[in-house]
Design a protein around this motif. Structure first.
Motif, PDB file in Angstrom:
ATOM      1  N   ALA A  58       0.812  -1.216   0.000  1.00 28.56           N
ATOM      2  CA  ALA A  58       0.000   0.000   0.000  1.00 28.56           C
ATOM      3  C   ALA A  58       0.848   1.270   0.000  1.00 28.56           C
ATOM      4  O   ALA A  58       0.319   2.378   0.057  1.00 28.56           O
ATOM      5  CB  ALA A  58      -0.930   0.003   1.210  1.00 28.56           C
ATOM      6  N   LYS A  59       2.187   1.133  -0.042  1.00 30.28           N
ATOM      7  CA  LYS A  59       3.134   2.256  -0.024  1.00 30.28           C
ATOM      8  C   LYS A  59       3.037   3.074   1.264  1.00 30.28           C
ATOM      9  O   LYS A  59       3.271   4.280   1.266  1.00 30.28           O
ATOM     10  CB  LYS A  59       2.937   3.163  -1.245  1.00 30.28           C
ATOM     11  N   LEU A  60       2.676   2.406   2.352  1.00 29.13           N
ATOM     12  CA  LEU A  60       2.701   3.026   3.675  1.00 29.13           C
ATOM     13  C   LEU A  60       3.991   2.547   4.357  1.00 29.13           C
ATOM     14  O   LEU A  60       3.986   1.693   5.233  1.00 29.13           O
ATOM     15  CB  LEU A  60       1.454   2.635   4.482  1.00 29.13           C
ATOM     16  N   LEU A 127       1.124   9.142   2.300  1.00 29.41           N
ATOM     17  CA  LEU A 127       0.790  10.175   3.288  1.00 29.41           C
ATOM     18  C   LEU A 127       1.954  10.292   4.261  1.00 29.41           C
ATOM     19  O   LEU A 127       1.867   9.833   5.391  1.00 29.41           O
ATOM     20  CB  LEU A 127      -0.500   9.798   4.031  1.00 29.41           C
ATOM     21  N   PRO A 128       3.058  10.910   3.837  1.00 26.11           N
ATOM     22  CA  PRO A 128       4.303  10.839   4.611  1.00 26.11           C
ATOM     23  C   PRO A 128       4.215  11.308   6.053  1.00 26.11           C
ATOM     24  O   PRO A 128       4.689  10.615   6.967  1.00 26.11           O
ATOM     25  CB  PRO A 128       5.275  11.695   3.796  1.00 26.11           C
ATOM     26  N   TYR A 163      -6.070   6.068  12.320  1.00 28.99           N
ATOM     27  CA  TYR A 163      -5.823   5.018  11.326  1.00 28.99           C
ATOM     28  C   TYR A 163      -7.066   4.684  10.493  1.00 28.99           C
ATOM     29  O   TYR A 163      -6.956   4.346   9.310  1.00 28.99           O
ATOM     30  CB  TYR A 163      -5.336   3.740  11.998  1.00 28.99           C
ATOM     31  N   VAL A 164      -8.238   4.745  11.087  1.00 28.25           N
ATOM     32  CA  VAL A 164      -9.453   4.337  10.376  1.00 28.25           C
ATOM     33  C   VAL A 164      -9.612   5.090   9.047  1.00 28.25           C
ATOM     34  O   VAL A 164      -9.738   4.453   7.988  1.00 28.25           O
ATOM     35  CB  VAL A 164     -10.696   4.499  11.267  1.00 28.25           C
ATOM     36  N   PRO A 165      -9.592   6.426   9.022  1.00 27.45           N
ATOM     37  CA  PRO A 165      -9.741   7.113   7.730  1.00 27.45           C
ATOM     38  C   PRO A 165      -8.529   6.964   6.814  1.00 27.45           C
ATOM     39  O   PRO A 165      -8.682   6.938   5.586  1.00 27.45           O
ATOM     40  CB  PRO A 165      -9.954   8.576   8.132  1.00 27.45           C
ATOM     41  N   ILE A 166      -7.327   6.873   7.386  1.00 24.99           N
ATOM     42  CA  ILE A 166      -6.131   6.729   6.550  1.00 24.99           C
ATOM     43  C   ILE A 166      -6.165   5.414   5.777  1.00 24.99           C
ATOM     44  O   ILE A 166      -5.928   5.370   4.557  1.00 24.99           O
ATOM     45  CB  ILE A 166      -4.853   6.805   7.414  1.00 24.99           C
TER      46      ILE A 166
END
Length: 210
Positions: A58-60, A127-128, A163-166
């Motif tokens: 997910a690129k997180l 979302l850095p 975390y929920v919305p991210i």
């Protein structure tokens, strides 16, 4: 409308068995922690290993690295819970010390700014700074959990709300739902640990946990 619903359910199911197993074991390890069970650590290690792959895809990247840190911290926390008390006894529940709050605040600020800048300028992170902030709070909460500080649950509540919305934004729907459930578990864990602390303090108000 029908196409949107189809896309939603496809994305939710499309996380595949890897994400779903990570979600289920993640839920189990938090429930076990709330129950003060040592089994939370081996389950957490397994779950975090799976989330390394999920977040990387997910690129997180900050959260990906966080899972690796959680694996190492879980090994240490496992030992602490067993032998971290006075005279190497089992570690009791205790309150967070003032210096620990200060250290956590300084760490969260420095990590968010520093690592957020690195992710923003050197990677394609989605979302850095938000990624770095949630990672920093999670690490602080994990430290307090390892030391069996009651207030670790406060930090987990804060980070779960974030975390929920991210995760929903990144279309990790099962994982986003998991963090929504974590909110309830964090509240349950706080109430359970507070009752444990009250029982510990009942024989003597002068008792000071390690």
């Amino acid at each position: 409308m029908l196409q949107s619903l189809y896309e939603f359910w496809t994305a939710a199911a499309g996380g595949g068995p890897l994400e779903w197993v990570a979600v289920l074991t993640g839920f189990a390890c938090v429930w076990l922690a709330a129950r003060e069970s040592l089994w939370n650590f081996p389950v957490a290690i397994f779950s975090c290993a799976l989330f390394v792959v999920v977040y990387y895809q997910a690129k997180l990247y900050s959260d990906c690295g966080l899972q690796g840190a959680f694996i190492l911290l879980s090994v240490y926390g496992w030992y602490e819970w067993l032998h971290g008390g006075q005279n190497r006894a089992e570690l009791p529940v205790s309150r967070t010390r003032p210096w620990e709050w200060v250290a956590c605040l300084l760490f969260i600020t420095a990590f968010t700014v520093g690592f957020g800048y690195y992710l923003q300028t050197r990677t394609d992170a989605a979302l850095p700074h938000w990624d770095s902030l949630t990672t920093a709070i999670s690490l602080a909460a994990q430290y307090l959990l390892m030391r069996k500080r009651l207030e670790n649950w406060w930090l987990w509540i804060v980070v779960d709300v974030m975390y929920v919305p991210i995760l929903w934004y990144k279309q990790l729907y099962p994982t986003s739902a998991l963090y929504a459930l974590y909110l309830g578990l964090a509240l349950y864990g706080f109430l359970e640990w507070r009752r444990t602390l009250q029982r510990q303090q009942a024989p003597s108000s002068a008792f000071q946990p390690a």
